[in-house]
Structures are given as C-alpha cells and as structure tokens.
Design an enzyme around this catalytic site. Structure first.
Site, PDB file in Angstrom:
ATOM      1  N   ASP A 167      -6.656  -7.368  -4.193  1.00 48.12           N
ATOM      2  CA  ASP A 167      -5.741  -6.947  -3.517  1.00 48.12           C
ATOM      3  C   ASP A 167      -5.727  -5.354  -3.131  1.00 48.12           C
ATOM      4  OD1 ASP A 167      -3.282  -6.771  -2.062  1.00 48.12           O
ATOM      5  OD2 ASP A 167      -1.871  -6.705  -3.766  1.00 48.12           O
TER       6      ASP A 167
ATOM      7  N   ASP B 238       1.458 -12.224   3.673  1.00 47.83           N
ATOM      8  CA  ASP B 238       1.266 -11.498   2.482  1.00 47.83           C
ATOM      9  C   ASP B 238       1.950 -10.120   2.453  1.00 47.83           C
ATOM     10  OD1 ASP B 238       0.131 -10.352  -0.125  1.00 47.83           O
ATOM     11  OD2 ASP B 238      -1.441  -9.471   0.944  1.00 47.83           O
TER      12      ASP B 238
ATOM     13  N   ASN C  74       3.258  -4.244  -5.560  1.00 46.43           N
ATOM     14  CA  ASN C  74       4.050  -5.455  -5.480  1.00 46.43           C
ATOM     15  C   ASN C  74       3.335  -6.483  -5.343  1.00 46.43           C
ATOM     16  OD1 ASN C  74       6.432  -6.844  -4.809  1.00 46.43           O
ATOM     17  ND2 ASN C  74       5.825  -6.505  -2.550  1.00 46.43           N
TER      18      ASN C  74
END
Length: 474
Positions: free
Chosen positions: A332, A183, A305
């Site tokens: 996230d 990730d 992102n």
C-alpha cells in the site's frame, strides 16, 4: 556481464552459478552497486521478483509526491519486478476522456493521450523513458471514484487484454488493466451489484478496500482517547468484509480484500475460505509490525487507513499470516510530503511508503520472529501476488532443468534461456542486517515510521526480462 557464484535457489536450496548477461545502466542510481564482474555470492539467494498488487504512484496529478519514474525506481530498489497501480490518480483512472482544465488533465493531454489509462499505458513512449519495473493498472469501480455511479465498461474495456487485440499496440499489452477498485474507500452499497456485474463481464477481479468510516482518524480505544482524537471502531472493517463475503457467495465473483487489519475480519475470512468461497486477502507490513500504541511515538507518520489497530489485532494479523489465512503481502505504498503529514491527526493524509523496506521489515518480524520461513516470505511477496495479478512467477529450478540439466554444479545463464524476456528475479541477502534510512530512498517521499529501524533481509539486485535493472551488489 555479472557472474554470481555459489548463489542459492530459493525453493530447492541448490547452489548454482548465475550469469546475468546485460544491464540497463539508465536505471542505476548514482550510488548503486556494480552491474558487471565476477562475484562470490555465497549466502545470497535468487528468487522470483517480488510483486505488489497495491501501490500509489501519484502520476498524473500529484507528481510532487511521486512520479512513475521515482515510484518504479523505488520498486526496483525493493526487489519488485511487477506492481499494480491503484486508480486514485488525478484525474481518476476510470477510462473517461479527461477534460481540459481539470486538475491533472494537462499532463495527460499534453502527452497526446485521451484518458489516464491511455496515458499510463504509453508513459514510457510519451516520456521517452525506460521504467525498471513492470506494471499493471487498476480501473475505478465508480466514476471519478466518487461512489455515486458505477464506472462504465464502455469507457475501459478497450484497454483490456482480450478485447479488440488487433487494435492494441505493444505498450498497451505490456501494461494491462487487470483489476477494479475504488481503493481509498469501499464500493458503496448502491453500486456493489453493478460493480460485480462489471467484474463478471470484464474478467477482472475486485480489489476491495475493506473498511468504511465517516468519522474518526485512528483506531478507537485507549490510544485514541489519550490522543484526544476521534476513534474508528474495528467493526468498520468487518462490516465490509461480511457484506462482500455474502456477495461472493451469491455471485461467485472473486473478491480480494486489501490491507486486512483486525482479528474479527480474519476470523470471517478464515470461515469463508473453509467454505470454499472465492475470497483472498492481503495485509501490509505496517499491520504486522506496528499497533496503535506506536502512534504515541511516530504520530501522523503512522496514520493510515485502515488505522493501526490494537496490539491484540497485530498478533492476530501475524497469526493469520502463519496459518495461511493471509494470501499475500502488499505495501500500500502511499507517498505524501512531510509537510502534509505534519498537519495533525485530523487533517494529515493517510498512508506510508513501503516498497524500499518492506522485505526487511517483514523478514525482521516474521522470519526472525520464528513465525514463517524465508521460503514462505518469498511466496507471500512474490509467488502469490504474481498469481493474483495473473502473471507467472519465474521458476528458477525449471530454467536450470532446461539450461543445465546434468552438471554437478549447474550454471543458470540467462542469455541461454528460451524466453529471456520473461525472466524476472530478485537477488536477496536474507541475513543482511541494515538500518532503514529514508533519506537514501529512491522514492520522492519520506513518510515512513520505519526510519532508523534495524531490520534483516535485503534485496541486492533486481532483474527484469533477464536484464539487470537495479544493483547494490559490491
């Protein structure tokens, strides 16, 4: 003891009384709510605790941004009872023994641990703390997340459930390695076949950062040109999605796509699912609440992102949630200091924090917007991510059928359930209007564009193992 009267069960609508027998006072913030008493909970909802398969807690290596303690407290404040920690720690979570002198190594070695997985699995023991959330770990797909050489299963298989069970202690069993990812970047093409073979060998699932670009800082389009910032085309996401769909078709390996953000990617995923391929996907609150036009107001606080996409992509994201293409929502959660975020679009790090306002933001956009129901939002934030992570979400109705099967108004007494250690719940006010104030967050970080937003829906208490670990009930 906390007694909540007239609380609603999230999926059946039954009105019950609920007794929470104990509280962990160590995890209560100074300005938190009560942890005992008898309250009229009319209008509140009890649901299985939220789960987030995509968080960054920066521990070890960058604890000035976030620590396990502050990250877990933030999660509990947001109604989360389980999270998956991504592998971009410092050193990276690849299972290899850390080397003295390397960045972040002292934290691991001083704790008497050999590698980052060992350190995080035993964090509570070595730091003598009780963390108010369960957590799983995600191992790196490549060594040091450098994308050059695949991580070696010999370095991390020993940490997994089902491998050498006799040699594991309770801490390791409580914080299992359940996924693999690089990730922050997609698995590089030269390593993908080996990584998928490692996934098959280990029984993990691949969490793929489905976006790759070598240049650019924001979505390519009118906004990037107005800002004078290099743009990132939308097909940088689709290229990874299409590539990995083909690999799922070829290998049968389950691939989960993180933070999908574009209409063209959702179309590809929708078709793959219709074909019956082992594909799942998530998106994040910021992709359904914001678009690249919001960069003009929030600046680098909204730099991430994949980047915020166009207004049309934002609507496509909402549509993909409404039609079931999106399997779950994940935050996230990516803590940074405000000083780092003020460096400008080319140098500021990507990411925002999200655990403490995710439910309110999603509820405001999706439920108040008429796209989905309260029940469906809980499924997206609790049931589906729990199952992805290999856990069984708490079934409130089933507990009632065991503890009070015949009463006209039933009481769920958590001290009377058969396995209280497995009961994880969130108490929600689905209609509470509140204003997001980052200064009141329990996270160390403040990097969010949602400060000052007026949202609805708020977690009021969090229960883990039948123990109250967080409360703002008054």
């Amino acid at each position: 003891m906390l007694i909540l009267r007239n609380i609603r069960v999230w999926d059946t609508g039954e009105i019950i009384d609920m007794v929470i027998p104990s509280a962990d006072a160590r995890n209560q913030p100074e300005d938190g709510g009560v942890i005992e008493g008898d309250f009229d909970a009319t209008g509140l909802t009890v649901a299985p605790g939220f789960a987030d398969p995509h968080v960054h807690f920066r521990d070890p290596g960058q604890t000035y941004k976030e620590s396990m303690v502050s990250g877990c407290r933030a999660a509990a404040s947001g109604g989360y009872t389980n999270v998956l920690i991504m592998p971009n720690t410092v050193p990276a979570m690849d299972g290899r023994a850390v080397k003295a002198g390397a960045s972040g190594a002292a934290e691991v070695l001083d704790a008497g641990c050999s590698d980052v997985i060992d350190y995080l699995q035993h964090y509570e023991r070595v730091h003598d703390v009780s963390l108010p959330v369960r957590y799983d770990l995600c191992v790196c797909a490549s060594k040091d997340r450098a994308g050059v050489e695949a991580s070696d299963p010999a370095d991390w298989l020993r940490h997994l459930d089902g491998h050498d069970m006799d040699g594991k202690d309770a801490w390791q069993l409580a914080h299992p390695v359940t996924a693999i990812s690089d990730d922050g970047a997609a698995v590089t093409p030269g390593l993908l076949d080996q990584v998928l073979a490692n996934v098959k060998k280990s029984g993990l699932y691949l969490i793929e950062h489905c976006e790759h670009h070598d240049t650019g800082a924001v979505n390519d389009g009118p906004v990037s040109r107005k800002l004078g910032v290099p743009g990132i085309p939308e097909d940088t996401e689709l290229k990874i999605v299409a590539r990995d769909i083909e690999k799922a078709r070829e290998t049968g390996v389950h691939i989960h796509f993180q933070h999908v953000s574009t209409a063209i990617s959702f179309d590809a995923i929708r078709k793959a699912k219709a074909e019956g391929l082992p594909i799942t996907c998530e998106t994040a609150p910021h992709y359904l609440a914001l678009c690249d036009e919001d960069l003009l107001e929030y600046g680098t606080l909204a730099k991430m992102n994949p980047p915020l996409r166009s207004a049309a992509d934002r609507q496509a994201t909402i549509a993909a949630i409404a039609d079931g293409t999106v399997d779950l929502l994940a935050t996230d959660h990516a803590p940074h200091t405000l000083e780092e975020k003020e460096r400008g679009f080319l140098e500021a790090p990507n990411g925002i924090i999200g655990l403490e306002c995710a439910y309110g933001v999603c509820h405001k956009v999706l439920v108040d917007g008429g796209y989905i129901s309260d029940q469906r939002l809980i499924e997206l934030m609790s049931v589906a991510p729990s199952r992805l992570m290999g856990h069984r979400p708490t079934d409130v109705a089933a507990l009632l059928n065991v503890t009070a099967p015949c009463a006209s108004k039933r009481t769920l007494d958590l001290s009377a359930v058969e396995h209280p250690e497995n009961v994880d719940l969130a108490i929600l006010n689905t209609s509470e209007a509140w204003t997001v104030d980052p200064e009141k967050f329990l996270s160390k970080a403040r990097n969010t564009p949602f400060g000052g937003w007026h949202v609805t829906g708020r977690p009021l208490a969090t229960v883990i193992g039948s123990t109250l670990v967080f409360s703002r009930i008054h």
